[in-house]
Every structure is written in C-alpha cells, then in structure tokens.
Write a protein that holds these residues in place. Structure first.
Motif, short mmCIF file in Angstrom:
data_model
loop_
_atom_site.label_atom_id
_atom_site.label_comp_id
_atom_site.label_asym_id
_atom_site.label_seq_id
_atom_site.Cartn_x
_atom_site.Cartn_y
_atom_site.Cartn_z
N LEU A 15 1.66 -4.17 -12.01
CA LEU A 15 2.60 -5.00 -10.82
C LEU A 15 3.55 -5.68 -11.23
CD1 LEU A 15 -0.47 -6.07 -8.71
CD2 LEU A 15 0.58 -3.82 -8.48
N ASP A 16 4.71 -5.42 -10.91
CA ASP A 16 5.84 -6.18 -11.31
C ASP A 16 6.95 -6.59 -10.39
OD1 ASP A 16 7.85 -7.06 -13.09
OD2 ASP A 16 8.49 -4.99 -13.87
N ARG A 17 6.50 -7.10 -9.51
CA ARG A 17 7.23 -7.79 -8.52
C ARG A 17 7.21 -9.37 -8.14
NH1 ARG A 17 6.86 -7.41 -1.84
NH2 ARG A 17 9.05 -7.31 -1.51
N GLU A 18 7.46 -9.90 -9.56
CA GLU A 18 7.44 -11.41 -9.64
C GLU A 18 7.90 -12.13 -8.49
OE1 GLU A 18 7.42 -14.63 -13.31
OE2 GLU A 18 8.37 -12.61 -13.59
N SER A 19 9.15 -11.82 -8.20
CA SER A 19 9.89 -12.57 -7.30
C SER A 19 9.14 -12.82 -5.84
CB SER A 19 11.26 -11.99 -6.86
OG SER A 19 11.13 -10.78 -6.22
N ARG A 20 8.41 -12.09 -5.59
CA ARG A 20 7.45 -11.96 -4.43
C ARG A 20 5.89 -12.27 -5.01
NH1 ARG A 20 9.02 -13.29 0.33
NH2 ARG A 20 7.48 -11.80 1.30
N ARG A 21 5.92 -12.59 -5.99
CA ARG A 21 4.33 -12.79 -6.52
C ARG A 21 3.43 -11.58 -6.36
NH1 ARG A 21 3.20 -18.98 -3.84
NH2 ARG A 21 4.40 -20.20 -5.39
N ASN A 22 4.15 -10.44 -6.64
CA ASN A 22 3.58 -9.30 -6.72
C ASN A 22 2.75 -8.82 -5.33
OD1 ASN A 22 4.30 -8.66 -9.21
ND2 ASN A 22 2.28 -9.38 -10.05
N ALA A 23 3.53 -9.38 -4.16
CA ALA A 23 2.90 -9.28 -2.68
C ALA A 23 2.85 -7.58 -2.67
CB ALA A 23 3.79 -9.95 -1.75
N LEU A 24 2.09 -7.09 -1.78
CA LEU A 24 1.80 -5.68 -1.68
C LEU A 24 2.64 -5.30 -0.53
CD1 LEU A 24 -1.95 -5.47 -2.18
CD2 LEU A 24 -0.14 -5.25 -3.90
N CYS A 25 3.69 -4.58 -0.81
CA CYS A 25 4.55 -4.04 0.26
C CYS A 25 4.62 -2.52 0.49
CB CYS A 25 5.88 -4.52 0.13
SG CYS A 25 6.90 -3.83 -1.41
N VAL A 57 -0.15 -15.78 -10.75
CA VAL A 57 -0.60 -14.91 -9.62
C VAL A 57 -0.70 -13.39 -9.78
CG1 VAL A 57 -0.25 -14.55 -7.01
CG2 VAL A 57 0.51 -16.61 -8.08
N TRP A 58 -1.89 -12.72 -9.80
CA TRP A 58 -2.08 -11.41 -9.89
C TRP A 58 -1.44 -10.61 -8.86
CZ3 TRP A 58 -4.82 -7.15 -7.73
CH2 TRP A 58 -5.09 -6.16 -8.56
N SER A 59 -1.78 -11.08 -7.63
CA SER A 59 -1.12 -10.74 -6.41
C SER A 59 -1.09 -11.70 -5.10
CB SER A 59 -1.47 -9.18 -6.03
OG SER A 59 -0.93 -8.88 -4.73
N ALA A 60 0.01 -11.83 -4.48
CA ALA A 60 -0.20 -12.58 -3.41
C ALA A 60 -0.75 -12.04 -2.02
CB ALA A 60 1.00 -13.35 -2.98
N GLY A 61 -1.20 -10.65 -2.38
CA GLY A 61 -1.70 -9.75 -1.11
C GLY A 61 -0.86 -9.21 -0.42
N HIS A 62 -1.05 -8.94 0.98
CA HIS A 62 -0.14 -7.97 1.83
C HIS A 62 1.16 -9.05 2.07
CE1 HIS A 62 1.38 -6.34 5.43
NE2 HIS A 62 0.17 -5.60 5.41
N ASP A 63 2.20 -8.12 1.93
CA ASP A 63 3.62 -8.95 2.05
C ASP A 63 3.69 -9.28 3.48
OD1 ASP A 63 6.38 -9.64 2.39
OD2 ASP A 63 6.70 -8.16 0.84
N ILE A 64 3.65 -10.43 3.72
CA ILE A 64 3.90 -11.12 5.08
C ILE A 64 5.09 -10.66 5.76
CG2 ILE A 64 4.84 -13.31 4.72
CD1 ILE A 64 2.56 -14.53 6.68
N GLU A 65 6.21 -10.54 5.18
CA GLU A 65 7.33 -10.22 5.66
C GLU A 65 7.24 -8.55 6.38
OE1 GLU A 65 10.03 -11.76 6.07
OE2 GLU A 65 9.51 -13.52 4.69
N GLU A 66 6.23 -7.97 6.15
CA GLU A 66 5.85 -6.69 6.73
C GLU A 66 4.83 -6.63 8.00
OE1 GLU A 66 5.34 -3.64 3.65
OE2 GLU A 66 7.49 -3.96 2.96
N LEU A 67 4.20 -7.78 8.01
CA LEU A 67 3.36 -7.94 9.22
C LEU A 67 4.12 -7.66 10.66
CD1 LEU A 67 0.87 -10.76 8.14
CD2 LEU A 67 0.43 -8.42 8.54
N PRO A 68 3.78 -7.10 11.32
CA PRO A 68 4.45 -6.81 12.73
C PRO A 68 4.44 -8.16 13.72
CG PRO A 68 2.36 -5.86 12.89
CD PRO A 68 2.32 -6.47 11.52
N ALA A 69 5.19 -8.01 14.60
CA ALA A 69 5.21 -9.16 15.51
C ALA A 69 3.89 -9.28 16.30
CB ALA A 69 6.59 -9.21 16.71
N ALA A 70 3.74 -10.42 17.05
CA ALA A 70 2.48 -10.45 17.80
C ALA A 70 2.60 -9.49 18.80
CB ALA A 70 2.57 -12.13 18.54
N GLY A 71 1.16 -9.11 19.08
CA GLY A 71 0.90 -7.90 20.32
C GLY A 71 0.60 -6.54 19.54
#
Length: 257
Positions: A15-25, A57-71
């Motif tokens: 995993l090599d996305r250090e700028s986003r703490r390896n968030a999974l996108c 940080v091995w990975s910060a998990g799901h990239d929160i920027e890609e979580l959908p809006a409420a509903g």
C-alpha cells in the motif's frame, strides 16, 4: 497507490498512498483486483499484503471522502471495501497481512479477511465505525466473527479503542507477533514455506474453508431485520454529523437521532 513485486512465486502488494494514510479508495481497490488477476495468470502461490516499511499507519480504512451522503447505504455490495474483501477471500492462493503501525476501521476487516496475519509487536487494531456512526453490513460483521470471538468483536466495535497486536495474538486472531526489525524475515519465511507446498491442494482447502466459514443459517426475516437496522443508522442525522465532523477534524456530537 500500490507497489507490486513478484519473486519465486511470492507476490508482494505494498500500500503506497501515504498522503491519505493508505485509505482504501475505489481506485486502489481496482488496482488491487487487477494485480490479483495478473498473479493468477503467472501462478503466484502466496501474496504478502503490506504497507511501506516504517509506516505509522498501515491503513486508515475506508476512504471517508467516498462515503455517500446521508440516506444512501454507505457499505453496499458494490462498495470498494466490500469488493476488496471479496477479492482477498476468493483469491486462490493464501494472502498474508504483514502489519506494522496502526490499523483503523475497514482496514481491520481487510486484515482479518486475509488468510494469515503477522504483525509487529507495537501494531494496534481499532474498529472505528462507531466513531463516525457508520453501520456495518452482514458481510463485514461476519468477517469479524470469523476472526474473533463474539465478546472481543463487540469490544472492538463498541469501544473503537486500539487493541494491541500481542493481545490479539494471544487470542488466536493474529498468527505471529514479532519485533518490527524481524517482521520481514518472519513474514517471508512463512510465505516461502507456503509457496513450497502443493498450490492446488492449498487453493482447494482455502475455498472449502471460505465456504464453511460462511455457512451460517439465516431466515429471510432475520436478514430483512438486519438490513432494516442498518437503514436506521445511515438515514440518521448522526450519520451526516459523523461525516461532517471527520472532515472538519473535530469531535462529533451524536444525539442518537
């Protein structure tokens, strides 16, 4: 976002996305799936999934920027995290999660979905959906229950507190814990041992174990009940508040509404 290396039937995915703490996108998951498909073609017998050496940080998990809006369902079947876990579970060769640093949120599930886990002694795992008011779906919860006993799964999911790798190892959730300096040697020694064995036998046993691990009887009524419970969360005001608070880098104020 991924570094790829193959040597002696062993593939390494870094995993090599250090700028986003390896968030999974979604883009990373697509690259991951493409890499695994190429590994099938060349007969890889074991995969090591790791982050860059020395990471905090091995990975910060799901990239929160890609979580959908409420509903909208935040962890639907087509969600990147769900796809990543399916790719890991259905790949015919064993995948070893090599862990250093902290593992957050959906990255815990990603590691638990791997066939084996080798971790540095100071690594920690924190399941964090409760911090954001994000519901887990049935597949995600089953990944936790297949890795951990019910009480530990509840502790991780309810408290969102970091759990030390040594404790998880003592409970059989992690295979081996070692000093950070010895992590590479310990992980690749296991990978070489696996790669030296019969790949077809291992592939068949992995698929058999996957099917058996998922063989939980559930009535249609219970399944609908679980889905309905999830909708209570992602239709709530607290779901929108959790996402806003994370993006604004503040503590969320949850009202249970």
């Amino acid at each position: 976002m991924l570094q790829i290396d193959i040597s002696d039937h062993i593939a390494t995915l870094t995993l090599d996305r250090e700028s986003r703490r390896n968030a999974l996108c979604e883009e990373m998951v697509h690259a991951f799936a493409t890499a695994l498909e190429s590994f099938r073609a060349v007969g890889v017998r074991c995969v090591v999934l790791r982050a860059c050496a020395g990471c905090k940080v091995w990975s910060a998990g799901h990239d929160i920027e890609e979580l959908p809006a409420a509903g909208l369902d935040p962890l639907a079947w087509r969600d990147p995290l769900r796809k990543l876990v399916r790719e890991i579970e259905t790949f015919p060769a064993p995948i070893i999660a090599m862990i250093e640093g902290s593992v957050w949120g959906g990255a815990c599930e990603t590691a638990f979905a791997c066939d084996l886990i080798v971790a540095a002694r100071d690594a920690t795992f924190a399941a964090t959906p409760a911090r954001l008011n994000v519901p887990y779906n049935v597949g995600g919860l089953l990944t936790f229950l297949n890795a951990a006993n019910l009480r530990l799964a509840k502790e991780m999911l309810f408290t969102a507190a970091p759990i030390p790798a040594e404790r998880l190892c003592s409970l059989g959730i992690i295979n081996h814990v070692t000093d950070a300096a010895d992590l590479d040697d310990a992980t690749y020694a296991m990978a070489r041992r696996i790669a030296a064995n019969a790949p077809l036998s291992i592939s068949v046993m992995k698929e058999q174990l996957r099917i058996l691990a998922g063989a939980h009887t559930m009535s249609p009524e219970d399944f609908e009940r679980i889905q309905g419970l999830r909708r209570v969360v992602y239709n709530s005001q607290d779901y929108a508040e959790g996402i806003r608070a994370f993006k604004e880098k503040r503590k969320p104020v949850f009202r249970g509404e």
